[in-house]
Design a protein around this motif. Structure first.
Motif, PDB file in Angstrom:
ATOM      1  N   VAL A  88      -4.578  -7.381 -14.415  1.00  0.00           N
ATOM      2  CA  VAL A  88      -3.254  -7.271 -15.022  1.00  0.00           C
ATOM      3  C   VAL A  88      -2.573  -5.990 -14.533  1.00  0.00           C
ATOM      4  O   VAL A  88      -3.105  -4.891 -14.734  1.00  0.00           O
ATOM      5  CB  VAL A  88      -3.358  -7.256 -16.566  1.00  0.00           C
ATOM      6  CG1 VAL A  88      -1.980  -7.146 -17.196  1.00  0.00           C
ATOM      7  CG2 VAL A  88      -4.100  -8.488 -17.081  1.00  0.00           C
ATOM      8  N   ALA A  89      -1.421  -6.131 -13.895  1.00  0.00           N
ATOM      9  CA  ALA A  89      -0.634  -4.960 -13.505  1.00  0.00           C
ATOM     10  C   ALA A  89       0.000  -4.390 -14.765  1.00  0.00           C
ATOM     11  O   ALA A  89       0.549  -5.129 -15.586  1.00  0.00           O
ATOM     12  CB  ALA A  89       0.449  -5.344 -12.503  1.00  0.00           C
ATOM     13  N   CYS A  90      -0.112  -3.074 -14.941  1.00  0.00           N
ATOM     14  CA  CYS A  90       0.416  -2.408 -16.129  1.00  0.00           C
ATOM     15  C   CYS A  90       1.271  -1.213 -15.733  1.00  0.00           C
ATOM     16  O   CYS A  90       1.004  -0.556 -14.728  1.00  0.00           O
ATOM     17  CB  CYS A  90      -0.727  -1.921 -17.022  1.00  0.00           C
ATOM     18  SG  CYS A  90      -1.734  -3.225 -17.729  1.00  0.00           S
ATOM     19  N   PRO A 127      -5.092 -10.316  -4.306  1.00  0.00           N
ATOM     20  CA  PRO A 127      -3.855 -10.025  -5.035  1.00  0.00           C
ATOM     21  C   PRO A 127      -3.784  -8.590  -5.560  1.00  0.00           C
ATOM     22  O   PRO A 127      -2.705  -8.006  -5.639  1.00  0.00           O
ATOM     23  CB  PRO A 127      -3.871 -11.040  -6.187  1.00  0.00           C
ATOM     24  CG  PRO A 127      -4.690 -12.174  -5.675  1.00  0.00           C
ATOM     25  CD  PRO A 127      -5.758 -11.524  -4.831  1.00  0.00           C
ATOM     26  N   VAL A 128      -4.936  -8.016  -5.918  1.00  0.00           N
ATOM     27  CA  VAL A 128      -4.952  -6.620  -6.371  1.00  0.00           C
ATOM     28  C   VAL A 128      -4.651  -5.708  -5.186  1.00  0.00           C
ATOM     29  O   VAL A 128      -3.842  -4.778  -5.300  1.00  0.00           O
ATOM     30  CB  VAL A 128      -6.312  -6.253  -7.018  1.00  0.00           C
ATOM     31  CG1 VAL A 128      -6.397  -4.756  -7.301  1.00  0.00           C
ATOM     32  CG2 VAL A 128      -6.516  -7.056  -8.294  1.00  0.00           C
ATOM     33  N   LEU A 132      -1.605  -3.036  -4.742  1.00  0.00           N
ATOM     34  CA  LEU A 132      -1.835  -1.628  -4.421  1.00  0.00           C
ATOM     35  C   LEU A 132      -1.127  -1.229  -3.125  1.00  0.00           C
ATOM     36  O   LEU A 132      -0.590  -0.130  -3.010  1.00  0.00           O
ATOM     37  CB  LEU A 132      -3.333  -1.333  -4.345  1.00  0.00           C
ATOM     38  CG  LEU A 132      -4.098  -1.478  -5.671  1.00  0.00           C
ATOM     39  CD1 LEU A 132      -5.576  -1.269  -5.445  1.00  0.00           C
ATOM     40  CD2 LEU A 132      -3.549  -0.529  -6.716  1.00  0.00           C
ATOM     41  N   ASP A 133      -1.132  -2.134  -2.147  1.00  0.00           N
ATOM     42  CA  ASP A 133      -0.446  -1.835  -0.872  1.00  0.00           C
ATOM     43  C   ASP A 133       1.047  -1.589  -1.097  1.00  0.00           C
ATOM     44  O   ASP A 133       1.653  -0.765  -0.406  1.00  0.00           O
ATOM     45  CB  ASP A 133      -0.615  -3.005   0.113  1.00  0.00           C
ATOM     46  CG  ASP A 133      -2.021  -3.074   0.700  1.00  0.00           C
ATOM     47  OD1 ASP A 133      -2.785  -2.089   0.585  1.00  0.00           O
ATOM     48  OD2 ASP A 133      -2.357  -4.136   1.263  1.00  0.00           O
ATOM     49  N   LYS A 134       1.629  -2.274  -2.069  1.00  0.00           N
ATOM     50  CA  LYS A 134       3.058  -2.136  -2.341  1.00  0.00           C
ATOM     51  C   LYS A 134       3.371  -0.907  -3.189  1.00  0.00           C
ATOM     52  O   LYS A 134       4.495  -0.408  -3.159  1.00  0.00           O
ATOM     53  CB  LYS A 134       3.578  -3.373  -3.078  1.00  0.00           C
ATOM     54  CG  LYS A 134       3.577  -4.623  -2.246  1.00  0.00           C
ATOM     55  CD  LYS A 134       3.983  -5.821  -3.096  1.00  0.00           C
ATOM     56  CE  LYS A 134       3.749  -7.103  -2.340  1.00  0.00           C
ATOM     57  NZ  LYS A 134       3.837  -8.274  -3.202  1.00  0.00           N
ATOM     58  N   THR A 135       2.404  -0.443  -3.968  1.00  0.00           N
ATOM     59  CA  THR A 135       2.729   0.568  -4.974  1.00  0.00           C
ATOM     60  C   THR A 135       2.077   1.933  -4.771  1.00  0.00           C
ATOM     61  O   THR A 135       2.511   2.904  -5.390  1.00  0.00           O
ATOM     62  CB  THR A 135       2.338   0.058  -6.379  1.00  0.00           C
ATOM     63  OG1 THR A 135       0.946  -0.269  -6.392  1.00  0.00           O
ATOM     64  CG2 THR A 135       3.153  -1.157  -6.778  1.00  0.00           C
TER      65      THR A 135
END
Length: 138
Positions: A88-90, A127-128, A132-135
């Motif tokens: 879950v992205a938080c 997907p994780v 992470l690559d984007k953020t």
């Protein structure tokens, strides 16, 4: 083993992927789970609780950090633990992360992309990793 006890052992685990200021929050467990030492704040999804609610609760209980769930990144059976994992992205709301549950945790760290393999030397679930690559910052 009864069917009920098998079901209890098979509860899904919800993991909170929290990125703040280009760094992701990792926690080090006192007791390794398989080969896992550093990982995301995580814990069992309780009866009647959503994976998002569990990620928020576990993060607060383990680290004291207040977060808000923004999206479910994906779900899989973890190759090291055999447990169903829901990622879950938080978003970080407020406060500072620290070891609140010292029976479970030994340390917390905020990691940049460049430091990540120092903590977790194996690839993340696709997907994780994409999140992470984007953020994450380098």
């Amino acid at each position: 083993m009864t069917e009920d006890s098998a079901a209890v052992e098979k509860k899904s685990i919800s993991a909170a992927i929290i990125v703040r200021d280009g760094r992701v929050l990792l926690v080090r467990r006192r007791v390794k789970e398989g080969s896992l030492s550093w990982q995301f704040p995580a814990g069992e999804v309780e009866e009647g609780e959503s994976a998002s609610d569990a990620a928020v609760r576990e993060t607060r209980e383990e680290t004291g950090l207040e977060v808000t769930a923004s999206s479910v990144l994906g779900e899989r059976v973890h190759p090291n633990t055999g447990r169903t994992m829901i990622y879950v992205a938080c978003e970080s709301g407020g406060g500072e992360a620290s070891v609140v549950d010292d029976e479970e945790l030994d340390e917390v760290a905020w990691s940049s992309r460049a430091e990540l393999t120092d903590y977790v030397p194996y690839p993340f679930y696709g997907p994780v990793q994409d999140h992470l690559d984007k953020t994450l910052s380098d």
